[in-house]
Design a protein around this motif. Structure first.
Motif, mmCIF file in Angstrom:
data_model
loop_
_atom_site.group_PDB
_atom_site.id
_atom_site.type_symbol
_atom_site.label_atom_id
_atom_site.label_comp_id
_atom_site.label_asym_id
_atom_site.label_seq_id
_atom_site.Cartn_x
_atom_site.Cartn_y
_atom_site.Cartn_z
ATOM 1 N N THR A 159 -9.507 -1.338 -6.720
ATOM 2 C CA THR A 159 -8.546 -0.259 -6.508
ATOM 3 C C THR A 159 -9.256 1.074 -6.646
ATOM 4 O O THR A 159 -9.972 1.311 -7.619
ATOM 5 C CB THR A 159 -7.401 -0.355 -7.531
ATOM 6 N N LEU A 165 -5.060 3.536 -4.350
ATOM 7 C CA LEU A 165 -4.875 2.605 -3.242
ATOM 8 C C LEU A 165 -5.936 1.505 -3.291
ATOM 9 O O LEU A 165 -6.989 1.668 -3.920
ATOM 10 C CB LEU A 165 -4.987 3.355 -1.914
ATOM 11 N N ALA A 216 -3.491 11.287 1.517
ATOM 12 C CA ALA A 216 -2.856 10.042 1.065
ATOM 13 C C ALA A 216 -1.350 10.217 0.919
ATOM 14 O O ALA A 216 -0.569 9.325 1.269
ATOM 15 C CB ALA A 216 -3.480 9.597 -0.257
ATOM 16 N N GLU A 220 1.586 8.348 3.038
ATOM 17 C CA GLU A 220 2.641 7.609 2.338
ATOM 18 C C GLU A 220 4.027 8.049 2.805
ATOM 19 O O GLU A 220 4.907 7.221 3.067
ATOM 20 C CB GLU A 220 2.515 7.814 0.834
ATOM 21 N N ARG A 229 -1.198 0.689 2.903
ATOM 22 C CA ARG A 229 -2.157 1.803 2.914
ATOM 23 C C ARG A 229 -3.360 1.474 2.049
ATOM 24 O O ARG A 229 -3.246 0.748 1.049
ATOM 25 C CB ARG A 229 -1.479 3.079 2.409
ATOM 26 N N ALA A 230 -4.523 2.003 2.417
ATOM 27 C CA ALA A 230 -5.749 1.773 1.649
ATOM 28 C C ALA A 230 -6.708 2.936 1.881
ATOM 29 O O ALA A 230 -6.592 3.678 2.868
ATOM 30 C CB ALA A 230 -6.407 0.455 2.058
#
Length: 309
Positions: A159, A165, A216, A220, A229-230
């Motif tokens: 992570t 993420l 990010a 989102e 999401r990553a």
């Protein structure tokens, strides 16, 4: 029914499987969840295997039924793990099963009237089979528990600490291949911050970190429920959209970039879009296609979006 010899005991066990199973369930819990019902069903299959084995002349080596019994034990272990059993609970499940079998036989058999040698051989076989099942079940349960622990640890270490993420390794090696396997159609979008490298090279690392967090957040807010999401790279955030075609993903990317520029003092990003199976027959081909699209978008200029060919 009074069981008068060893063969009769084995036949009685086969006929009495529902009664023995009900007694075991009362002893070990009577929940009605899916895992509980699956556990009871598989324990019933083990009881039937006991009866078949005791009726046959074969030794313990034949008890596995060429792997069939082992597969049933594996299913029991999986259900036990899902129910939150520990190793002690696994052993007690099998010990309770043995007690229920003993009790059933004692209640229906005058052991003193049977041939001693025949009875001894019968109970030795039953104990051998019960010990085999317990040993195999405990080994399978410990293997499942270890694999789950390793998976959890792997996910925890994979992570991204900044965004929270999944990181790129976890995404590429696990999440994306799994999604491709589970869905007939999906889209992958990779967003790349404009001038992220310039911020870092200019010494404004805090601003670079803030910009990535802004991206990010925009991704989102702009992606639908069910999206994955990553963090895809140092300055990239990706989103996986199940059951979405590339055209729908392009529209989503437009909205994300528009919101990003409005809410983050003109912060810009480029985006590459690719779809499965449109632009790749597997996860590797899909990633190659989206990287080509992203590279092309970056050549066009800040804020560009390109769909893979």
């Amino acid at each position: 029914m009074l069981m008068r010899d060893a063969a009769g005991i084995a036949e009685g066990l086969r006929a009495g499987t529902p009664e023995i199973l009900a007694a075991w369930r009362r002893d070990r819990g009577d929940g009605d969840g899916e895992a509980e019902n699956r556990l009871v069903e598989e324990v019933g299959r083990i009881l039937e295997t006991f009866a078949e084995f005791l009726r046959s002349p074969e030794p313990l080596e034949g008890f596995s039924r060429e792997g069939t019994t082992r597969a049933v034990v594996g299913s029991i272990s999986a259900a036990q793990h899902e129910l939150g059993r520990d190793a002690v609970g696994v052993i007690e499940d099998y010990a309770a099963l043995r007690r229920c079998v003993w009790r059933f036989v004692e209640e229906r058999t005058d052991l003193s009237a049977l041939d001693g040698g025949e009875v001894a051989r019968f109970f030795v076989k039953l104990m051998q089979a019960a010990d085999w099942v317990t040993e195999r079940g405990l080994a399978d349960f410990e293997r499942i528990s270890r694999e789950q622990m390793e998976s959890d640890l792997g996910r925890a270490t994979a992570t991204d600490l900044l965004t929270g993420l999944p990181d790129r390794e976890l995404f590429n090696r696990w999440l994306l291949p799994q999604a491709v396997e589970e869905h007939d159609r999906l889209s992958l979008v990779v967003f790349d911050l404009v001038d992220f490298s310039g911020m870092v090279a200019g010494g404004d690392v805090p601003r670079a970190r803030e910009a990535l967090l802004d991206l990010a957040e925009a991704v989102e807010k702009g992606t639908p429920e069910g999206a994955l999401r990553a963090r895809f790279g140092d300055d990239e955030i990706c989103v996986l959209l199940p059951a979405t075609n590339p055209e729908e993903a392009y529209t989503m990317a437009e909205a994300v970039l528009d919101n990003l520029s409005r809410s983050s003092e003109g912060l810009r990003a480029d985006a590459g879009v690719a779809g499965y199976p449109d632009h790749g027959a597997n996860s590797g081909e899909l990633v190659a296609s989206v990287l080509w699209a992203l590279k092309t978008a970056k050549r066009v200029g800040g804020g560009g979006i390109v769909v893979a060919r």
